[in-house]
Design an enzyme around this catalytic site. Structure first.
Site, short mmCIF file in Angstrom:
data_model
loop_
_atom_site.label_atom_id
_atom_site.label_comp_id
_atom_site.label_asym_id
_atom_site.label_seq_id
_atom_site.Cartn_x
_atom_site.Cartn_y
_atom_site.Cartn_z
N ASP A 163 -3.44 10.07 7.87
CA ASP A 163 -3.11 9.17 8.97
C ASP A 163 -3.15 9.97 10.27
O ASP A 163 -3.35 11.17 10.28
CB ASP A 163 -1.76 8.49 8.73
CG ASP A 163 -0.58 9.46 8.77
OD1 ASP A 163 -0.79 10.66 9.05
OD2 ASP A 163 0.54 9.03 8.51
N CYS B 90 1.10 4.12 -20.52
CA CYS B 90 1.20 5.41 -19.83
C CYS B 90 1.99 6.40 -20.69
O CYS B 90 2.72 6.01 -21.62
CB CYS B 90 1.83 5.25 -18.45
SG CYS B 90 3.63 5.20 -18.41
N GLY C 196 0.25 -2.00 11.85
CA GLY C 196 1.39 -2.67 12.48
C GLY C 196 2.11 -3.67 11.62
O GLY C 196 2.98 -4.39 12.10
N ASP D 209 -1.79 1.68 0.97
CA ASP D 209 -0.99 2.89 0.76
C ASP D 209 0.47 2.55 0.98
O ASP D 209 0.80 1.66 1.77
CB ASP D 209 -1.40 4.00 1.74
CG ASP D 209 -0.74 3.83 3.10
OD1 ASP D 209 0.31 4.46 3.34
OD2 ASP D 209 -1.24 3.02 3.92
N CYS E 229 2.97 -1.23 -21.51
CA CYS E 229 2.33 -0.15 -20.75
C CYS E 229 1.94 0.99 -21.70
O CYS E 229 2.68 1.33 -22.62
CB CYS E 229 3.30 0.37 -19.68
SG CYS E 229 2.63 1.73 -18.69
N HIS F 107 5.19 6.78 -14.08
CA HIS F 107 5.01 5.40 -14.56
C HIS F 107 4.66 4.43 -13.43
O HIS F 107 3.75 3.62 -13.56
CB HIS F 107 6.28 4.91 -15.28
CG HIS F 107 6.28 3.42 -15.49
ND1 HIS F 107 5.59 2.81 -16.51
CD2 HIS F 107 6.85 2.42 -14.75
CE1 HIS F 107 5.73 1.50 -16.41
NE2 HIS F 107 6.49 1.24 -15.36
N CYS G 263 5.80 5.69 -21.04
CA CYS G 263 6.16 4.57 -21.91
C CYS G 263 5.86 4.87 -23.38
O CYS G 263 6.51 4.33 -24.28
CB CYS G 263 5.44 3.31 -21.47
SG CYS G 263 6.08 2.65 -19.90
#
Length: 398
Positions: free
Chosen positions: A91, A305, A215, A265, A303, A333, A308
């Protein structure tokens, strides 16, 4: 221009695309975790690759304060410095006008900050912001814009929008690495459709590699939020990526993607993890609650992942807010959840099944059918029929 944007599929306003950057080929819609100082707290870059992270966001203001862009440049750029082979976006430092307003003085020349490190004044001009980002070396760099909270009204909004347009020309002139780094402009204008339109047209005339909608996510009501996104995505070029800055709630990402946005983001998934909250299809799960103490289920039974698969709610409950491991597991996670959401949006658009995906998503999050009215309105504009999700909600309104 060091970017190629190829649209692979569409569903009305929504699009799934391939974004080719110097360091990585990404699929959109995509979510970018925020690594303020070149790190996602508690996770290694190998773990981020493992869960499918495509682009990480770094913060120009904080990186310049420490370790400094000069040192990063000397050590081969931020990619090498943080051992990250994929995409990076920095940024401009402009958001600190809002988040650190008590430390900032904004003039036509730039923004003077009082350093939170040593209290010394630090002038950030459009030229300096770009020079810092050129040294850092991210694939996508953001123009310095004049940021104002959307909850503010009056002449300050118009002043900030026109200053943003003046500053983009200074950013373009200062950009010394256009063949390696892509400069995105940022649409400002608050909640005023006329000002937003002027800003969009002014930025599009500059023919930039990509455009951000700035904004937002600053406290405005959701109905105003989605209408600004819808207005900007409709007016921005079809062949360039569209980035809604600071947006990270799963519901917001689904809505904005349906309206034609591509990139997002937010610190939300990792920040909420540090407070013991997990993202699940139903919304959120608070691992700090006493009921979790003997719950042997995974965070999300659906899930796949690593967290999990290997850990129970009871185990994480013991750790959250007490041990760093708790926030690390939840961050892993939560980011997996966000990145999978992005992949699912991409594939559903490619397959022409976005309405089915959106309805499935909403039915899990709002099983009683009480989908917020702003979501229903946004989906109507996006051309996605979610009446099957909202039927009970509609009857409640009669």
């Amino acid at each position: 221009m060091a970017l190629r944007f190829e649209i692979l599929g569409r569903f009305n306003r929504a699009r799934a695309a391939q974004l080719t950057l110097p360091h990585f080929i990404s699929q959109t819609p995509l979510f970018m975790p925020v690594g303020t100082k070149g790190t996602i707290k508690g996770l290694t870059t190998s773990q981020l690759e493992e869960i499918g992270c495509q682009i990480i966001l770094g913060n120009t203001y904080h990186l310049e304060l420490q370790p400094t862009s000069e040192l990063i440049d000397e050590l081969g750029g931020l990619h090498k410095f943080m051992n990250w082979p994929r995409g990076l976006l920095t940024d401009s430092g402009g958001f600190q006008m809002v988040s650190l307003l008590h430390l900032a003085d904004i003039t036509e020349n730039g923004v003077t900050f009082q350093s939170p490190v040593d209290g010394k004044p630090m002038l950030l001009t459009p030229e300096e912001s770009i020079q810092i980002q050129n040294r850092i070396g991210a694939d996508i760099i953001m123009a310095l814009d004049d940021v104002v909270r959307t909850t503010i009204t009056g002449p300050r909004i118009e002043e900030a929008m026109y200053r943003t347009l003046r500053w983009i020309d200074r950013c373009i002139a200062a950009h010394k690495r256009p063949n390696e780094q892509n400069l995105f402009g940022i649409v400002q204008g608050g909640l005023d459709p006329v000002l937003r339109d002027i800003c969009v047209k002014g930025l599009v005339e500059r023919n930039l590699p990509g455009y951000a909608i700035g904004g937002l996510a600053g406290g405005e009501d959701k109905d105003s939020f989605w209408r600004v996104v819808a207005q900007c995505t409709a007016a921005l070029p079809e062949d360039k990526p569209r980035y809604v800055m600071g947006v990270g709630y799963p519901l917001d990402i689904v809505v904005c993607s349906a309206l034609g946005a591509d990139m997002y983001d937010c610190v939300y998934p990792t920040r909420t993890a540090r407070f013991g909250t997990a993202l699940v299809p139903e919304g959120i799960l608070k691992l700090t609650h006493r009921a979790m103490a003997d719950d042997t289920r995974p965070i999300d039974p659906t899930c796949v992942c690593m967290v999990c698969k290997k850990y129970t709610r009871a185990y994480i409950h013991c750790l959250v807010t007490k041990d760093a491991m708790g926030s690390q597991l939840l961050s892993y996670h939560n980011l997996y959840y966000m990145l999978k959401l992005s992949r699912d949006l991409h594939s559903s658009i490619i397959k022409g099944r976005l309405p089915e995906f959106v309805c499935g998503f909403l039915q899990k999050m709002f099983p009683k059918g009480d989908v917020p009215e702003w979501v229903c309105n946004a989906m109507e504009v996006a051309g996605i029929d979610i009446s099957s999700c909202c039927a009970p909600f509609s009857s409640l309104q009669d």
